[in-house]
Design an enzyme around this catalytic site. Structure first.
Site, PDB file in Angstrom:
ATOM      1  N   ASP A  17       0.867  -1.163   0.000  1.00  0.00           N
ATOM      2  CA  ASP A  17       0.000   0.000   0.000  1.00  0.00           C
ATOM      3  C   ASP A  17       0.914   1.225   0.000  1.00  0.00           C
ATOM      4  O   ASP A  17       2.121   1.108   0.251  1.00  0.00           O
ATOM      5  CB  ASP A  17      -0.892  -0.024   1.247  1.00  0.00           C
ATOM      6  CG  ASP A  17      -1.803   1.178   1.349  1.00  0.00           C
ATOM      7  OD1 ASP A  17      -2.326   1.630   0.306  1.00  0.00           O
ATOM      8  OD2 ASP A  17      -1.985   1.684   2.473  1.00  0.00           O
ATOM      9  N   MET A  18       0.377   2.398  -0.278  1.00  0.00           N
ATOM     10  CA  MET A  18       1.229   3.583  -0.364  1.00  0.00           C
ATOM     11  C   MET A  18       1.027   4.527   0.828  1.00  0.00           C
ATOM     12  O   MET A  18       1.948   4.756   1.616  1.00  0.00           O
ATOM     13  CB  MET A  18       0.958   4.338  -1.676  1.00  0.00           C
ATOM     14  CG  MET A  18       1.862   5.551  -1.901  1.00  0.00           C
ATOM     15  SD  MET A  18       1.538   6.353  -3.502  1.00  0.00           S
ATOM     16  CE  MET A  18      -0.056   7.149  -3.169  1.00  0.00           C
ATOM     17  N   ASP A  19      -0.164   5.091   0.956  1.00  0.00           N
ATOM     18  CA  ASP A  19      -0.423   6.098   1.992  1.00  0.00           C
ATOM     19  C   ASP A  19      -0.475   5.441   3.367  1.00  0.00           C
ATOM     20  O   ASP A  19      -1.264   4.538   3.616  1.00  0.00           O
ATOM     21  CB  ASP A  19      -1.734   6.825   1.697  1.00  0.00           C
ATOM     22  CG  ASP A  19      -1.681   7.550   0.365  1.00  0.00           C
ATOM     23  OD1 ASP A  19      -0.772   8.374   0.182  1.00  0.00           O
ATOM     24  OD2 ASP A  19      -2.534   7.277  -0.508  1.00  0.00           O
ATOM     25  N   ASP A 174      -1.632  -0.729   6.240  1.00  0.00           N
ATOM     26  CA  ASP A 174      -1.716  -0.039   7.521  1.00  0.00           C
ATOM     27  C   ASP A 174      -3.138   0.103   8.039  1.00  0.00           C
ATOM     28  O   ASP A 174      -3.327   0.540   9.170  1.00  0.00           O
ATOM     29  CB  ASP A 174      -1.092   1.361   7.414  1.00  0.00           C
ATOM     30  CG  ASP A 174      -1.949   2.293   6.567  1.00  0.00           C
ATOM     31  OD1 ASP A 174      -2.269   1.921   5.416  1.00  0.00           O
ATOM     32  OD2 ASP A 174      -2.299   3.390   7.047  1.00  0.00           O
TER      33      ASP A 174
END
Length: 233
Positions: A17-19, A174
């Protein structure tokens, strides 16, 4: 094939995932959403934001429009929010511990994908700012699949593009929605919470304090035949 049935299958791919995983961008995304909604007199608090972690902008705004008739079309709100996020990103994304060197260290040993609910231009800008513009073998936006997290669509599409079976993928997430999506895809779900999600219930096979522990975890999984254990807070 569920992760618990994988036997000696080793991890072949890592999907990030990124954010909140690579960039400390949840505060930025929250501010952009809050500011866009404020233009229409709709309040948006941190408690509201929890519901939408991992959700695409069109789905988030469709839900909010159903609650607040004053809001315009979700497509317009998405455009406004994208412009706001890109403006904030121009100051540079804030990398989380282990970025960019952990993903770079994994290149060549694993197939790597980025699977983010963010819009494509936001992904491109964020990765460029993190020094990871060319860091992944595949990049998938949640805007490219039919259903956003907690549905498994984005992770299954990432595995398809990598040409790796879902059961051989580890997902680094997250948020509760992201981890639910990883588990629904039949992948190993690894929670690496950020400040915005650390207090939330994270249903993961494994949990790390930061990406700095990822290489060691992947090594242990490969050594043990990748049978995940439940490590839930």
């Amino acid at each position: 094939m569920a992760p618990s049935d994988r036997g000696a299958l080793v991890i072949q791919a890592v999907i990030f995932d990124m954010d909140g995983v690579l960039a400390d961008s949840e505060p930025l995304h929250f501010a952009a959403t809050r500011d866009v909604l404020a233009r229409y007199g709709v309040p948006y608090t941190a408690d509201h934001a929890v519901e939408f972690f991992g959700t695409t902008d069109p789905e988030m705004f469709a839900t909010l429009r159903a609650r607040h008739a004053v809001l315009p079309d979700p497509a317009q709100l998405t455009e406004e929010r994208t412009a706001c996020v890109l403006s904030l990103l121009a100051q540079g994304p804030v990398p989380l511990p282990g970025v960019p060197h952990v993903p770079r260290a994994l290149r060549g040993r694993y197939r790597l994908a980025l699977a983010s609910s963010s819009e494509g231009t936001i992904i491109t800008s964020t990765l460029a700012g993190l020094g990871l513009a060319d860091g992944f073998d595949a990049v998938v936006s949640g805007h490219e699949v039919r259903r956003s997290k907690p549905a498994p669509d984005i992770f299954l599409e990432a595995a398809r593009r990598l040409d790796v079976r879902p059961a051989a993928c580890a997902v680094i997430e997250d948020s509760p929605n992201g981890l639910a999506a990883a588990r629904a895809a039949g992948m190993v779900a690894v929670a690496v919470p950020c400040a915005a999600t650390a207090s939330l219930p994270l249903d993961a096979h494994h949990r790390l304090d930061s990406l700095l522990g990822l290489e060691g975890l992947l090594a242990r999984l490969s050594h043990s035949g990748c049978a995940p254990t439940s490590n839930r807070p």
